[in-house]
Design a protein around this motif. Sequence first.
Motif, PDB file in Angstrom:
ATOM      1  N   GLN A  99       0.782  -1.391  -0.004  1.00  0.00           N
ATOM      2  CA  GLN A  99      -0.072   0.050  -0.009  1.00  0.00           C
ATOM      3  C   GLN A  99       0.862   1.250   0.145  1.00  0.00           C
ATOM      4  OE1 GLN A  99      -1.344   0.460   4.443  1.00  0.00           O
ATOM      5  NE2 GLN A  99      -1.801  -1.718   3.831  1.00  0.00           N
ATOM      6  N   ILE A 100       0.228   2.438  -0.381  1.00  0.00           N
ATOM      7  CA  ILE A 100       0.784   3.649  -0.405  1.00  0.00           C
ATOM      8  C   ILE A 100      -0.162   4.630  -0.217  1.00  0.00           C
ATOM      9  CG2 ILE A 100       0.535   4.026  -2.870  1.00  0.00           C
ATOM     10  CD1 ILE A 100       3.180   5.584  -2.802  1.00  0.00           C
ATOM     11  N   ASN A 101       0.189   5.611   0.703  1.00  0.00           N
ATOM     12  CA  ASN A 101      -0.961   6.799   1.146  1.00  0.00           C
ATOM     13  C   ASN A 101      -0.255   8.188   0.946  1.00  0.00           C
ATOM     14  OD1 ASN A 101      -2.839   4.730   2.535  1.00  0.00           O
ATOM     15  ND2 ASN A 101      -1.004   4.362   3.782  1.00  0.00           N
ATOM     16  N   GLY A 102       0.279   8.147  -0.323  1.00  0.00           N
ATOM     17  CA  GLY A 102       0.894   9.651  -0.600  1.00  0.00           C
ATOM     18  C   GLY A 102       2.468   9.422  -0.595  1.00  0.00           C
ATOM     19  N   LYS A 103       2.968  10.356  -1.400  1.00  0.00           N
ATOM     20  CA  LYS A 103       4.512  10.177  -1.723  1.00  0.00           C
ATOM     21  C   LYS A 103       5.393  10.459  -0.543  1.00  0.00           C
ATOM     22  CE  LYS A 103       5.207   9.112  -6.082  1.00  0.00           C
ATOM     23  NZ  LYS A 103       6.135   8.021  -6.410  1.00  0.00           N
ATOM     24  N   LYS A 104       4.619  11.415   0.471  1.00  0.00           N
ATOM     25  CA  LYS A 104       5.461  11.793   1.632  1.00  0.00           C
ATOM     26  C   LYS A 104       5.272  10.843   2.755  1.00  0.00           C
ATOM     27  CE  LYS A 104       5.422  16.649   0.658  1.00  0.00           C
ATOM     28  NZ  LYS A 104       5.176  17.982   0.767  1.00  0.00           N
ATOM     29  N   ASN A 105       4.219   9.780   2.728  1.00  0.00           N
ATOM     30  CA  ASN A 105       4.195   8.875   3.783  1.00  0.00           C
ATOM     31  C   ASN A 105       4.874   7.498   3.408  1.00  0.00           C
ATOM     32  OD1 ASN A 105       2.201  10.590   4.912  1.00  0.00           O
ATOM     33  ND2 ASN A 105       0.726  10.307   3.599  1.00  0.00           N
ATOM     34  N   PRO A 106       4.785   6.453   4.526  1.00  0.00           N
ATOM     35  CA  PRO A 106       5.450   5.190   4.321  1.00  0.00           C
ATOM     36  C   PRO A 106       4.716   4.348   3.255  1.00  0.00           C
ATOM     37  CG  PRO A 106       4.259   5.361   6.416  1.00  0.00           C
ATOM     38  CD  PRO A 106       4.225   6.746   5.909  1.00  0.00           C
ATOM     39  N   ALA A 107       5.331   3.530   2.557  1.00  0.00           N
ATOM     40  CA  ALA A 107       4.772   2.863   1.381  1.00  0.00           C
ATOM     41  C   ALA A 107       5.148   1.378   1.405  1.00  0.00           C
ATOM     42  CB  ALA A 107       4.883   3.456   0.136  1.00  0.00           C
ATOM     43  N   GLY A 108       4.571   0.216   0.812  1.00  0.00           N
ATOM     44  CA  GLY A 108       4.725  -0.892   0.700  1.00  0.00           C
ATOM     45  C   GLY A 108       4.630  -1.867   1.826  1.00  0.00           C
ATOM     46  N   TRP A 110       6.537  -3.088   3.644  1.00  0.00           N
ATOM     47  CA  TRP A 110       7.370  -2.872   4.831  1.00  0.00           C
ATOM     48  C   TRP A 110       7.247  -1.279   5.416  1.00  0.00           C
ATOM     49  CZ3 TRP A 110      10.465  -6.628   7.109  1.00  0.00           C
ATOM     50  CH2 TRP A 110      10.622  -7.564   6.284  1.00  0.00           C
ATOM     51  N   GLN A 111       6.310  -0.505   4.658  1.00  0.00           N
ATOM     52  CA  GLN A 111       6.013   0.688   5.051  1.00  0.00           C
ATOM     53  C   GLN A 111       7.363   1.694   5.303  1.00  0.00           C
ATOM     54  OE1 GLN A 111       2.468   2.392   5.841  1.00  0.00           O
ATOM     55  NE2 GLN A 111       2.875   0.775   3.950  1.00  0.00           N
ATOM     56  N   ILE A 112       8.218   1.687   4.136  1.00  0.00           N
ATOM     57  CA  ILE A 112       9.382   2.382   4.252  1.00  0.00           C
ATOM     58  C   ILE A 112       9.006   4.088   3.944  1.00  0.00           C
ATOM     59  CG2 ILE A 112      11.515   2.800   3.202  1.00  0.00           C
ATOM     60  CD1 ILE A 112      11.395  -0.338   2.728  1.00  0.00           C
ATOM     61  N   MET A 113       9.635   4.846   4.847  1.00  0.00           N
ATOM     62  CA  MET A 113       9.604   6.212   4.464  1.00  0.00           C
ATOM     63  C   MET A 113      10.396   6.661   3.389  1.00  0.00           C
ATOM     64  SD  MET A 113       7.287   7.639   6.973  1.00  0.00           S
ATOM     65  CE  MET A 113       7.541   9.234   6.916  1.00  0.00           C
ATOM     66  N   PRO A 114       9.782   7.791   2.934  1.00  0.00           N
ATOM     67  CA  PRO A 114      10.757   8.388   1.460  1.00  0.00           C
ATOM     68  C   PRO A 114      12.109   8.593   1.871  1.00  0.00           C
ATOM     69  CG  PRO A 114       8.494   9.506   1.637  1.00  0.00           C
ATOM     70  CD  PRO A 114       8.763   8.603   3.152  1.00  0.00           C
ATOM     71  N   GLN A 115      12.586   9.299   3.011  1.00  0.00           N
ATOM     72  CA  GLN A 115      13.851   9.301   3.552  1.00  0.00           C
ATOM     73  C   GLN A 115      14.637   8.059   3.548  1.00  0.00           C
ATOM     74  OE1 GLN A 115      15.670  12.521   3.041  1.00  0.00           O
ATOM     75  NE2 GLN A 115      17.320  11.188   3.371  1.00  0.00           N
ATOM     76  N   THR A 116      14.038   7.228   4.200  1.00  0.00           N
ATOM     77  CA  THR A 116      14.604   5.782   4.455  1.00  0.00           C
ATOM     78  C   THR A 116      14.997   5.391   3.126  1.00  0.00           C
ATOM     79  OG1 THR A 116      13.575   5.636   6.646  1.00  0.00           O
ATOM     80  CG2 THR A 116      14.477   3.606   5.625  1.00  0.00           C
ATOM     81  N   ALA A 117      13.724   5.269   2.342  1.00  0.00           N
ATOM     82  CA  ALA A 117      14.126   4.619   1.092  1.00  0.00           C
ATOM     83  C   ALA A 117      15.374   5.348   0.162  1.00  0.00           C
ATOM     84  CB  ALA A 117      12.861   4.976  -0.069  1.00  0.00           C
ATOM     85  N   THR A 118      15.510   6.652   0.238  1.00  0.00           N
ATOM     86  CA  THR A 118      16.493   7.241  -0.351  1.00  0.00           C
ATOM     87  C   THR A 118      17.949   6.836   0.223  1.00  0.00           C
ATOM     88  OG1 THR A 118      15.399   9.266  -0.902  1.00  0.00           O
ATOM     89  CG2 THR A 118      17.711   9.618  -0.856  1.00  0.00           C
TER      90      THR A 118
END
Length: 299
Positions: A99-108, A110-118
Amino acid sequence: MNKIFFIILILINNLLANFTEETDLKVLKDLDIETSFINEPSFQSILKEYSSSQNITYYNNILKKSSLNAQIVREEIENENLPQSVFFIPMLESSFSNQINGKKNPAGIWQIMPQTATNLKLRNDEFIDERLDLVKSTTAASSYLKRYYKKLDKWYLALLAYNCGEGRVIYGMAKASLDKYLEENPSKSVDSTIRIYKNYLAEYKKNKSGLSDLYEIYNQLGKRNGNLGFSYIVKNNKANDYIPDSSLVYIQKIIAFSMIANRDLFKSIDKKSKYQLEKVKAHKGLQLKSLANIIEIGR
């Protein structure tokens, strides 16, 4: 005859009880948690709650509906030699739903945050969000956990850091290390090193700086003495706010799920998906429409 049957039944029950206790304790050992934690009242309450037939049915259905995602996670955990309990992180984070709830929110899952993804080198831009890639996100989450484990030296702390952040965890563990040390050595409260450690904690709390100083406290007073366990954190957390309560519950739920799985109550946990996922290297410039036609999607 009835007497013999009764004796055999008692022996079987004792064997099953011993097997259950052994597998339960293995879950704790794999997470570097002291085995005495199994008797912690708060944990026993959580274990009882999630062992109910209603909850087992609910989570079995999640595993059944998400068999492909769950299968990918299990294979990655085995390949990376992670504790089996890690499997239940996506259960709590997303119910194995990509799942994804907007680009600035956790997703997938594993609910990974955008900065963590980077930080994990997952692409996340207007065209692609690799947090939704089952394989890449699971590999990234595994690397993330192993990175925390290397720093914190205990798996349950790595899982806590995944949930509430490295800074929050090491601050809590440093504070708990100092508190426990002073409980056992009250005369040391005026020691010059202890005063320095107190300043480290105050500085981090105020400015969120000096993470390495917190590791020094934890390594010198917590790890070196070897007597600061998960039970101490749980029992003293309300008075001292070492770790967010929600994160401590999070870990205890993961432990409970693992024990329930070891008792073979999650019947869908080994369910094979009717789909198989394969990694294929596509040539540059290949259009998704062409790929869809090849594998007959959308016809």
